[in-house]
Scaffold this motif. Structure first.
Motif, PDB file in Angstrom:
ATOM      1  N   PRO A 101     -15.448 -13.073  -4.258  1.00 18.49           N
ATOM      2  CA  PRO A 101     -15.471 -14.113  -5.295  1.00 18.49           C
ATOM      3  C   PRO A 101     -15.137 -15.489  -4.740  1.00 18.49           C
ATOM      4  CG  PRO A 101     -13.449 -12.828  -5.441  1.00 18.49           C
ATOM      5  CD  PRO A 101     -14.300 -12.164  -4.399  1.00 18.49           C
ATOM      6  N   GLU A 102     -15.417 -16.483  -5.526  1.00 23.61           N
ATOM      7  CA  GLU A 102     -15.092 -17.862  -5.181  1.00 23.61           C
ATOM      8  C   GLU A 102     -13.603 -18.002  -4.876  1.00 23.61           C
ATOM      9  OE1 GLU A 102     -14.817 -22.076  -7.685  1.00 23.61           O
ATOM     10  OE2 GLU A 102     -16.103 -20.437  -8.387  1.00 23.61           O
ATOM     11  N   ARG A 103     -13.302 -18.711  -3.792  1.00 22.06           N
ATOM     12  CA  ARG A 103     -11.919 -19.000  -3.367  1.00 22.06           C
ATOM     13  C   ARG A 103     -11.099 -17.723  -3.123  1.00 22.06           C
ATOM     14  NH1 ARG A 103     -12.956 -23.855  -1.561  1.00 22.06           N
ATOM     15  NH2 ARG A 103     -13.686 -25.295  -3.170  1.00 22.06           N
ATOM     16  N   ALA A 104     -11.739 -16.679  -2.650  1.00 19.65           N
ATOM     17  CA  ALA A 104     -11.036 -15.414  -2.421  1.00 19.65           C
ATOM     18  C   ALA A 104      -9.943 -15.584  -1.370  1.00 19.65           C
ATOM     19  CB  ALA A 104     -12.027 -14.341  -1.965  1.00 19.65           C
ATOM     20  N   SER A 105      -8.732 -15.128  -1.695  1.00 17.97           N
ATOM     21  CA  SER A 105      -7.619 -15.173  -0.747  1.00 17.97           C
ATOM     22  C   SER A 105      -7.753 -14.041   0.262  1.00 17.97           C
ATOM     23  CB  SER A 105      -6.297 -15.034  -1.494  1.00 17.97           C
ATOM     24  OG  SER A 105      -6.224 -13.743  -2.104  1.00 17.97           O
ATOM     25  N   LEU A 106      -6.930 -14.078   1.313  1.00 18.10           N
ATOM     26  CA  LEU A 106      -6.937 -12.976   2.281  1.00 18.10           C
ATOM     27  C   LEU A 106      -6.604 -11.657   1.592  1.00 18.10           C
ATOM     28  CD1 LEU A 106      -5.191 -14.498   5.443  1.00 18.10           C
ATOM     29  CD2 LEU A 106      -7.600 -13.890   5.164  1.00 18.10           C
ATOM     30  N   ARG A 107      -5.680 -11.687   0.633  1.00 14.13           N
ATOM     31  CA  ARG A 107      -5.339 -10.468  -0.095  1.00 14.13           C
ATOM     32  C   ARG A 107      -6.579  -9.918  -0.800  1.00 14.13           C
ATOM     33  NH1 ARG A 107      -0.645  -8.463  -2.535  1.00 14.13           N
ATOM     34  NH2 ARG A 107       0.488 -10.428  -2.201  1.00 14.13           N
ATOM     35  N   THR A 108      -7.311 -10.794  -1.489  1.00 13.85           N
ATOM     36  CA  THR A 108      -8.502 -10.361  -2.220  1.00 13.85           C
ATOM     37  C   THR A 108      -9.571  -9.846  -1.276  1.00 13.85           C
ATOM     38  OG1 THR A 108      -8.081 -11.945  -3.998  1.00 13.85           O
ATOM     39  CG2 THR A 108     -10.333 -11.127  -3.778  1.00 13.85           C
ATOM     40  N   VAL A 109      -9.761 -10.527  -0.155  1.00 13.07           N
ATOM     41  CA  VAL A 109     -10.760 -10.105   0.825  1.00 13.07           C
ATOM     42  C   VAL A 109     -10.438  -8.710   1.353  1.00 13.07           C
ATOM     43  CG1 VAL A 109     -11.710 -10.580   3.118  1.00 13.07           C
ATOM     44  CG2 VAL A 109     -11.422 -12.448   1.467  1.00 13.07           C
ATOM     45  N   LEU A 110      -9.176  -8.489   1.735  1.00 12.44           N
ATOM     46  CA  LEU A 110      -8.785  -7.185   2.276  1.00 12.44           C
ATOM     47  C   LEU A 110      -8.852  -6.100   1.202  1.00 12.44           C
ATOM     48  CD1 LEU A 110      -5.839  -8.377   4.532  1.00 12.44           C
ATOM     49  CD2 LEU A 110      -7.951  -7.274   5.319  1.00 12.44           C
ATOM     50  N   ASP A 111      -8.416  -6.424  -0.010  1.00  9.75           N
ATOM     51  CA  ASP A 111      -8.513  -5.443  -1.098  1.00  9.75           C
ATOM     52  C   ASP A 111      -9.970  -5.055  -1.350  1.00  9.75           C
ATOM     53  OD1 ASP A 111      -5.794  -5.474  -1.402  1.00  9.75           O
ATOM     54  OD2 ASP A 111      -5.794  -6.733  -3.209  1.00  9.75           O
ATOM     55  N   THR A 112     -10.864  -6.038  -1.295  1.00 13.15           N
ATOM     56  CA  THR A 112     -12.293  -5.769  -1.508  1.00 13.15           C
ATOM     57  C   THR A 112     -12.840  -4.851  -0.425  1.00 13.15           C
ATOM     58  OG1 THR A 112     -12.588  -7.912  -2.599  1.00 13.15           O
ATOM     59  CG2 THR A 112     -14.566  -6.846  -1.727  1.00 13.15           C
ATOM     60  N   LEU A 113     -12.489  -5.135   0.827  1.00  7.55           N
ATOM     61  CA  LEU A 113     -12.988  -4.331   1.946  1.00  7.55           C
ATOM     62  C   LEU A 113     -12.438  -2.907   1.917  1.00  7.55           C
ATOM     63  CD1 LEU A 113     -12.776  -6.944   4.834  1.00  7.55           C
ATOM     64  CD2 LEU A 113     -14.840  -6.075   3.748  1.00  7.55           C
ATOM     65  N   ARG A 114     -11.255  -2.740   1.352  1.00  6.73           N
ATOM     66  CA  ARG A 114     -10.650  -1.399   1.310  1.00  6.73           C
ATOM     67  C   ARG A 114     -11.053  -0.611   0.059  1.00  6.73           C
ATOM     68  NH1 ARG A 114      -5.334  -4.159   3.689  1.00  6.73           N
ATOM     69  NH2 ARG A 114      -5.494  -3.388   5.840  1.00  6.73           N
ATOM     70  N   SER A 115     -11.600  -1.298  -0.923  1.00 10.52           N
ATOM     71  CA  SER A 115     -11.897  -0.642  -2.199  1.00 10.52           C
ATOM     72  C   SER A 115     -13.093   0.294  -2.111  1.00 10.52           C
ATOM     73  CB  SER A 115     -12.180  -1.707  -3.268  1.00 10.52           C
ATOM     74  OG  SER A 115     -13.422  -2.353  -3.008  1.00 10.52           O
ATOM     75  N   GLY A 116     -14.047  -0.028  -1.231  1.00 15.41           N
ATOM     76  CA  GLY A 116     -15.271   0.757  -1.171  1.00 15.41           C
ATOM     77  C   GLY A 116     -16.261   0.396  -2.269  1.00 15.41           C
ATOM     78  N   ARG A 117     -15.943  -0.613  -3.085  1.00 16.08           N
ATOM     79  CA  ARG A 117     -16.848  -1.021  -4.173  1.00 16.08           C
ATOM     80  C   ARG A 117     -17.906  -1.970  -3.610  1.00 16.08           C
ATOM     81  NH1 ARG A 117     -11.794  -1.420  -6.658  1.00 16.08           N
ATOM     82  NH2 ARG A 117     -11.793  -3.690  -6.405  1.00 16.08           N
ATOM     83  N   THR A 118     -18.982  -1.385  -3.142  1.00 16.29           N
ATOM     84  CA  THR A 118     -20.042  -2.168  -2.536  1.00 16.29           C
ATOM     85  C   THR A 118     -20.947  -2.779  -3.609  1.00 16.29           C
ATOM     86  OG1 THR A 118     -21.386  -0.167  -2.312  1.00 16.29           O
ATOM     87  CG2 THR A 118     -20.059  -0.826  -0.408  1.00 16.29           C
TER      88      THR A 118
END
Length: 340
Positions: A101-118
């Motif tokens: 998403p817009e302005r994604a923080s490092l936390r959001t980026v890592l959570d996204t990569l670990r979620s598996g929600r492609t």
């Protein structure tokens, strides 16, 4: 006077002192880097708008950092590496296509990569395509991988909008389309009308494919089905132009010119002008509505239909009525050719 230490022992002491100083500097640097990364962990990132990025299978964390930094998702790859290491217990970083998403923080980026929600991509397969056309569509679809080793039988693929993820194989999508058609045909067959002039779901699929190619108007499907059912019951040839096109194009299903008399005389099992009954296979992939029309045809006394010049058809009970409708259609065709 005391004896001076041996030169070798002095060099060792100096080396140890230098090493201790280096380690202290490195430790201080690591401590500083850690706190620097922590300070950025929840800070807004540089992305101005949502962006999707593909993470290759087997990519190292450093490669992921480089890809994200290059795409503008993160501002600094080193901060990402430190944050990924510090939160490693949260799980591995996964492969696939991810939307950040817009302005994604490092936390959001890592959570996204670990979620598996492609990212869920979608491919729309229109009704009435042949297998050859569907395979060509899959070949052009971005994100799919691999090839289809053996083309499926004609009519075996359900035309719908199919969701897929980056990296899915073409074979897996073909398998889902076949399973979808099997379910759709079974559901329709369970609702079939009594006294149909055919006995199997496969025959229903063949008729549905002809209906699909004859009309794209939803309100006409049942009546077109009714005409063909009437002709089958009387032993009349179906005389369906799309079956002739399928025959003369070797299964492609697209003819870039009008049908000729020679086409109608083509000696081919799919030519329903020369052969009575249903052709040996479907001529396209019918949608759910055409399959249902084939097994629940509209009651009609019509035996003929021809284009009306407005996208629909004129239905006739007698050959005399039909010939008049055909004459009107040919006049429309002549006017159109003259205008061009």
């Amino acid at each position: 006077m005391t004896d001076a230490p041996p030169p070798r022992r002095g060099r060792v002491r100096r080396l140890l002192a230098g090493l201790a100083l280096t380690l202290a500097v490195l430790a201080a640097g690591a401590y500083g880097a850690f706190h620097w990364a922590v300070a950025q962990y929840d800070a807004p990132g540089p992305l101005a708008e949502e962006r999707a990025v593909v993470i290759p299978r087997g990519a190292a964390t450093g490669t992921i950092a480089e890809r994200l930094e290059s795409a503008g998702v993160i501002a600094n790859g080193r901060a990402f590496l430190v944050a990924a290491w510090a939160t490693a217990e949260a799980g591995p970083l996964r492969a696939g296509e991810f939307a950040f998403p817009e302005r994604a923080s490092l936390r959001t980026v890592l959570d996204t990569l670990r979620s598996g929600r492609t990212v869920q991509r979608r491919l729309t397969v229109p009704e009435g395509l042949t297998v050859a056309q569907i395979l060509a569509l899959l070949d052009e679809t971005e994100g799919l991988t691999g090839t289809v080793a053996t083309p499926p039988p004609e009519g075996a693929l359900l035309p719908e909008t199919w969701a897929y993820s980056w990296g899915d194989t073409r074979e897996s999508l073909i398998r889902r389309m076949r399973e979808g058609m099997d379910r759709a045909l079974a559901e329709a067959w369970a609702q079939r009308a009594d006294n149909l002039p055919f006995d199997t779901p496969r025959e229903a699929l063949i008729l549905a494919s002809i209906i699909e190619r004859e009309t794209g108007i939803a309100a006409e499907r049942g009546k077109v089905a009714g005409v063909f059912v009437n002709r089958l019951r009387r032993g009349m040839p179906l005389q369906s132009d799309p079956t002739v096109i399928y025959a003369v194009t070797d299964g492609l299903g697209v003819l870039d010119r009008p049908i000729s008399r020679a086409d109608l005389d083509t000696d081919h099992p799919h030519n329903t002008y020369r052969n009575r009954g249903l052709p040996p296979t479907p001529i396209a992939s019918p949608g759910r509505a055409s399959i249902l029309a084939a097994v629940r045809p509209e009651a009609t006394d019509a035996l003929y239909f021809v284009a009306d010049g407005r996208g629909g058809h004129v239905f006739s009970r007698t050959l005399e009525e039909h010939n008049r409708a055909v004459a009107r259609w040919r006049a429309i065709e002549r006017e159109r050719r003259g205008a061009n």
